[in-house]
Design a protein around this motif. Structure first.
Motif, PDB file in Angstrom:
ATOM      1  N   ARG A 170       0.807  -1.217   0.000  1.00 41.84           N
ATOM      2  CA  ARG A 170       0.000   0.000   0.000  1.00 41.84           C
ATOM      3  C   ARG A 170       0.844   1.274   0.000  1.00 41.84           C
ATOM      4  O   ARG A 170       0.511   2.249  -0.680  1.00 41.84           O
ATOM      5  CB  ARG A 170      -0.951  -0.003   1.205  1.00 41.84           C
ATOM      6  N   ASP A 171       1.947   1.284   0.748  1.00 40.33           N
ATOM      7  CA  ASP A 171       2.753   2.506   0.831  1.00 40.33           C
ATOM      8  C   ASP A 171       3.608   2.738  -0.417  1.00 40.33           C
ATOM      9  O   ASP A 171       4.229   3.782  -0.565  1.00 40.33           O
ATOM     10  CB  ASP A 171       3.639   2.490   2.082  1.00 40.33           C
ATOM     11  N   LYS A 174       0.053   4.443  -5.395  1.00 38.21           N
ATOM     12  CA  LYS A 174      -0.987   5.467  -5.330  1.00 38.21           C
ATOM     13  C   LYS A 174      -2.212   4.931  -6.071  1.00 38.21           C
ATOM     14  O   LYS A 174      -2.112   4.529  -7.239  1.00 38.21           O
ATOM     15  CB  LYS A 174      -0.515   6.775  -5.979  1.00 38.21           C
ATOM     16  N   ARG A 187     -14.122   7.957  -2.486  1.00 36.63           N
ATOM     17  CA  ARG A 187     -12.658   7.876  -2.372  1.00 36.63           C
ATOM     18  C   ARG A 187     -12.240   7.560  -0.932  1.00 36.63           C
ATOM     19  O   ARG A 187     -11.391   6.700  -0.685  1.00 36.63           O
ATOM     20  CB  ARG A 187     -12.005   9.181  -2.829  1.00 36.63           C
ATOM     21  N   GLN A 188     -12.870   8.263   0.013  1.00 37.87           N
ATOM     22  CA  GLN A 188     -12.538   8.040   1.416  1.00 37.87           C
ATOM     23  C   GLN A 188     -12.952   6.637   1.857  1.00 37.87           C
ATOM     24  O   GLN A 188     -12.217   5.960   2.583  1.00 37.87           O
ATOM     25  CB  GLN A 188     -13.216   9.103   2.287  1.00 37.87           C
ATOM     26  N   ALA A 192      -8.744   5.273  -1.219  1.00 34.61           N
ATOM     27  CA  ALA A 192      -7.918   5.625  -2.376  1.00 34.61           C
ATOM     28  C   ALA A 192      -7.231   6.973  -2.151  1.00 34.61           C
ATOM     29  O   ALA A 192      -7.599   7.740  -1.261  1.00 34.61           O
ATOM     30  CB  ALA A 192      -8.770   5.675  -3.640  1.00 34.61           C
ATOM     31  N   ASP A 193      -6.226   7.244  -2.987  1.00 34.71           N
ATOM     32  CA  ASP A 193      -5.458   8.481  -2.852  1.00 34.71           C
ATOM     33  C   ASP A 193      -6.008   9.625  -3.683  1.00 34.71           C
ATOM     34  O   ASP A 193      -5.808  10.787  -3.347  1.00 34.71           O
ATOM     35  CB  ASP A 193      -3.999   8.233  -3.283  1.00 34.71           C
ATOM     36  N   PHE A 194      -6.672   9.289  -4.792  1.00 37.17           N
ATOM     37  CA  PHE A 194      -7.068  10.350  -5.718  1.00 37.17           C
ATOM     38  C   PHE A 194      -8.361   9.991  -6.424  1.00 37.17           C
ATOM     39  O   PHE A 194      -8.594   8.838  -6.785  1.00 37.17           O
ATOM     40  CB  PHE A 194      -5.957  10.568  -6.762  1.00 37.17           C
ATOM     41  N   ILE A 209       2.685  11.885 -10.070  1.00 34.06           N
ATOM     42  CA  ILE A 209       3.314  10.807  -9.295  1.00 34.06           C
ATOM     43  C   ILE A 209       4.663  10.410  -9.897  1.00 34.06           C
ATOM     44  O   ILE A 209       5.620  10.109  -9.168  1.00 34.06           O
ATOM     45  CB  ILE A 209       2.375   9.571  -9.230  1.00 34.06           C
TER      46      ILE A 209
END
Length: 213
Positions: A170-171, A174, A187-188, A192-194, A209
């Protein structure tokens, strides 16, 4: 539906002849292809709502998809010239999540990404979370794009993100989500990131990215 454009309304009405005619008129008038796609996206968003309220069924969804394929066949040569880059900008993995078979929006993003110089691994539609995770591990891609048109597939998006975390990836990744019904709340929920509100912002995120912006 009173606020829909003529093209979006024609798509909702599944009027293939009118959609084709309007698209050709817009192309001849010099309308940017992304503007035409935006109108089609509005129509698809309405079709998704009609499906969820049982006013439209699978046959209507399939028909709308076929009409959009015709639109994209007209627009793809124009999209390919939106922006070109001779070098590889990076790798992006993308697909439509499990239990959703819609690929028009995804295909638009893929076309633009390729036109911008990205190497794209397109996993297609109805993709299980395990396949996304396996592909991210194999490719080492920094960006994963998840597409969905139907509200009930939002948990499938979350499952992908959860499995990325469980796999220890995960880290390193993106996650970008997109599709007519997707919003900040989705998204929240998915983690997700975007949120890509349209194809162009999705490409912009990928460039950011990979340090292309």
């Amino acid at each position: 539906m009173s606020n829909l454009t003529q093209l979006a309304r024609a798509l909702v009405d599944l009027d293939e002849e009118l959609v084709s005619s309007l698209v050709k008129q817009k192309i001849e008038a010099g309308e940017p292809p992304l503007n035409i796609i935006k109108e089609c996206n509005e129509g698809m968003g309405q079709i998704g709502k009609l499906f969820e309220t049982n006013e439209y069924y699978l046959s209507e969804l399939i028909m709308s998809g076929e009409i959009l394929k015709g639109v994209m066949s007209e627009l793809e040569p124009l999209l390919a010239n939106v922006e070109k880059d001779s070098s590889s900008a990076g790798v992006v993995v993308i697909g439509t999540v499990k239990d959703d078979i819609h690929d028009i929006g995804k295909n638009i993003v893929v076309t633009l990404l390729k036109g911008t110089g990205f190497e794209v691994v397109d996993l297609g539609v109805d993709v299980p979370a395990e396949t996304f995770v396996k592909t991210m591990r194999e490719t080492g891609a920094k960006v994963l794009g998840l597409s969905a048109l139907l509200n009930f597939t939002f948990p499938a998006m979350k499952e992908v993100v959860d499995q990325l975390a469980a796999a220890g990836l995960r880290d390193k990744v993106k996650v970008m989500i997109g599709g007519a019904p997707c919003n900040e709340e989705v998204r929240q929920f998915a983690g997700a990131d975007f949120l890509a509100k349209d194809a162009a912002t999705g490409v912009s995120f990928c460039k950011q990215i990979y340090g292309q912006n």
